[in-house]
Structure formats: C-alpha cells, structure tokens
Design an enzyme around this catalytic site. Structure first.
Site, PDB file in Angstrom:
ATOM      1  N   TYR A  26      -7.118   5.304  -1.706  1.00 16.57           N
ATOM      2  CA  TYR A  26      -5.762   4.860  -2.059  1.00 16.57           C
ATOM      3  C   TYR A  26      -5.239   5.512  -3.344  1.00 16.57           C
ATOM      4  O   TYR A  26      -4.089   5.292  -3.715  1.00 16.57           O
ATOM      5  CB  TYR A  26      -5.722   3.336  -2.217  1.00 16.57           C
ATOM      6  CG  TYR A  26      -6.024   2.586  -0.946  1.00 16.57           C
ATOM      7  CD1 TYR A  26      -5.153   2.636   0.141  1.00 16.57           C
ATOM      8  CD2 TYR A  26      -7.183   1.826  -0.819  1.00 16.57           C
ATOM      9  CE1 TYR A  26      -5.433   1.946   1.312  1.00 16.57           C
ATOM     10  CE2 TYR A  26      -7.474   1.133   0.351  1.00 16.57           C
ATOM     11  CZ  TYR A  26      -6.590   1.197   1.412  1.00 16.57           C
ATOM     12  OH  TYR A  26      -6.868   0.515   2.574  1.00 16.57           O
ATOM     13  N   HIS A  31       1.784   3.244  -2.746  1.00 16.10           N
ATOM     14  CA  HIS A  31       1.523   1.812  -2.946  1.00 16.10           C
ATOM     15  C   HIS A  31       0.744   1.555  -4.239  1.00 16.10           C
ATOM     16  O   HIS A  31       0.700   0.424  -4.722  1.00 16.10           O
ATOM     17  CB  HIS A  31       0.737   1.279  -1.747  1.00 16.10           C
ATOM     18  CG  HIS A  31       1.059  -0.140  -1.373  1.00 16.10           C
ATOM     19  ND1 HIS A  31       2.245  -0.763  -1.686  1.00 16.10           N
ATOM     20  CD2 HIS A  31       0.322  -1.077  -0.690  1.00 16.10           C
ATOM     21  CE1 HIS A  31       2.239  -2.010  -1.217  1.00 16.10           C
ATOM     22  NE2 HIS A  31       1.083  -2.223  -0.621  1.00 16.10           N
ATOM     23  N   ASN A  80      -3.332  -7.859  -1.486  1.00 12.33           N
ATOM     24  CA  ASN A  80      -2.860  -9.200  -1.104  1.00 12.33           C
ATOM     25  C   ASN A  80      -3.623 -10.343  -1.777  1.00 12.33           C
ATOM     26  O   ASN A  80      -3.338 -11.509  -1.518  1.00 12.33           O
ATOM     27  CB  ASN A  80      -2.873  -9.366   0.426  1.00 12.33           C
ATOM     28  CG  ASN A  80      -4.246  -9.180   1.017  1.00 12.33           C
ATOM     29  OD1 ASN A  80      -5.205  -8.923   0.292  1.00 12.33           O
ATOM     30  ND2 ASN A  80      -4.360  -9.297   2.331  1.00 12.33           N
ATOM     31  N   ASN A 126       3.292  -7.914  -0.675  1.00 14.43           N
ATOM     32  CA  ASN A 126       2.138  -8.819  -0.580  1.00 14.43           C
ATOM     33  C   ASN A 126       1.458  -9.078  -1.921  1.00 14.43           C
ATOM     34  O   ASN A 126       0.972 -10.182  -2.177  1.00 14.43           O
ATOM     35  CB  ASN A 126       1.118  -8.283   0.428  1.00 14.43           C
ATOM     36  CG  ASN A 126       1.617  -8.412   1.855  1.00 14.43           C
ATOM     37  OD1 ASN A 126       2.417  -9.295   2.159  1.00 14.43           O
ATOM     38  ND2 ASN A 126       1.170  -7.528   2.733  1.00 14.43           N
TER      39      ASN A 126
END
Length: 213
Positions: A26, A31, A80, A126
């Site tokens: 990631y 994000h 989340n 989220n």
C-alpha cells in the site's frame, strides 16, 4: 450594560494522525496519502516514528515550530480500524477529541486541493468512520487531501473506485503530490501557531499547481 463578546477558544492540535494501510503493497498509494503527510511532518520537525504496540501504530513525539509539543501517529490497524489506535493515544494522554487532527485522502477533491475543517461527517471514508466511532464525536479537525476521481468512473461502479484509491500516483502526479505535502506541512504549522480556524482560510482557498515543464 452589554455582555462582553467571548472569543471562541482556539483549536490547536496536540495529536496529528495520518490514515492509511500498513502493508508495503500500500506504500505510495492514493489511499495512503495520510501516512505520507505524517511522514512529511516528521521529516520537517525531526521527529522519529517507531512502532508502538500499546498505541497500535507508528508513533513519535517532539516539538513543532513555535515550541508546540506535538504527537504524530500512523495507525497500523488497517484503515477501517484506525479509531482503535487513535483512542489508545487519546485515552493514555487524556486528550480531548478536538485536539486530534486527522489527515486523509478524499476522492471528491481534485489533485492539488486540500480542505481543513473543524468537524463533520465521515463522508463515506472508512478510516474516518472508525475515528468518529472511537472518539464518540464528529467534533475534531480533519485535513482532507484531494486524490481526484478515476477518469473512467461510472456511477455505481465500485471496482473502479477501489482500484483508483489503492493505485499509485503517476510520475507527474507524484511531482504534484510532493508539492501538496509541502503545503500540508505549511497548513498544519499554521494550525499549531494560530489555530485551525485561521489556517482554514489559507488551506481551503489555495490550489497547488503542477510544476511547469
């Protein structure tokens, strides 16, 4: 006799949280721009971040310009569940919700735009849903960094959105985002010196432009 006008108390962040996902795959994704923002602040202020199991994240503390004591956090709980890590820090240090500034990505803002607010809803994010749930309030400042919408976005096509937010910036976008992160540092420093409300004027009215080739 008229009542004196009371000035609203300045909101000065004491904990700055960047939202993202912890795995190497990631890194540098849209994000994870919240993580990148906290890394930029840590570099600017010479604060070392290290994994802290109690706080479920990478954590560091130090002094920001103006002599302000500041704490930085990158939750390692996955997006989340970000609120768990935030709550661990606020509970330990007995910090109020409004002393937490959360930095995260926003699809609805174009690249180069940022938005600083004193409060608000999660807007479908989220990580912010988790932060609001664990802080038990929406009344804490947040700084949204525009990542733009996918070019071929179709209403209701969630797969296109997911691949966009989990995708990496192009080379040109990366150049622009490095300038955006410099601007984010400026906005956060202004928040620490003059309060979030004053910083909103600067942060929300300016668009970071791509460097001319």
């Amino acid at each position: 006799m008229t009542e004196p006008v009371t000035q609203p108390a300045l909101v000065i962040p004491q904990l700055i949280v960047g939202l993202g996902n912890p795995e190497p795959k990631y890194d540098q994704t849209r994000h994870n721009i919240g993580f990148a923002a906290v890394d930029a602040l840590a570099r600017a202020w010479n604060i070392s971040l290290a994994e802290n199991r109690k706080f479920q994240g990478q954590y560091g503390e130090g002094t920001a310009p103006g002599g302000v004591k500041i704490r930085l956090l990158k939750p390692l709980t996955y997006m989340n569940r970000s609120g768990q890590a935030i709550q661990a820090v606020t509970s330990w240090y007995k910090l109020s919700g409004e002393s937490v500034l959360v930095i995260y990505d926003d699809l609805d803002l174009p690249l180069g735009k940022t938005r600083l607010r004193l409060s608000g809803s999660a807007g479908g994010h989220n990580g912010m849903k988790s932060a609001i749930a664990h802080l038990s309030t929406q009344n804490f400042p947040r700084l949204r960094i525009g990542i733009g919408k996918p070019k071929n976005a179709v209403n209701g096509d969630n797969s296109e959105t997911v691949s966009h937010v989990l995708g990496k910036f192009s080379a040109t976008e990366t150049q622009l985002m490095s300038l955006v992160l410099q601007f984010v540092v400026e906005c956060v420093e202004l928040s620490l010196k003059q309060g979030v409300e004053k910083a909103m004027n600067r942060c929300n009215s300016y668009t970071v432009e791509a460097p001319k080739s």
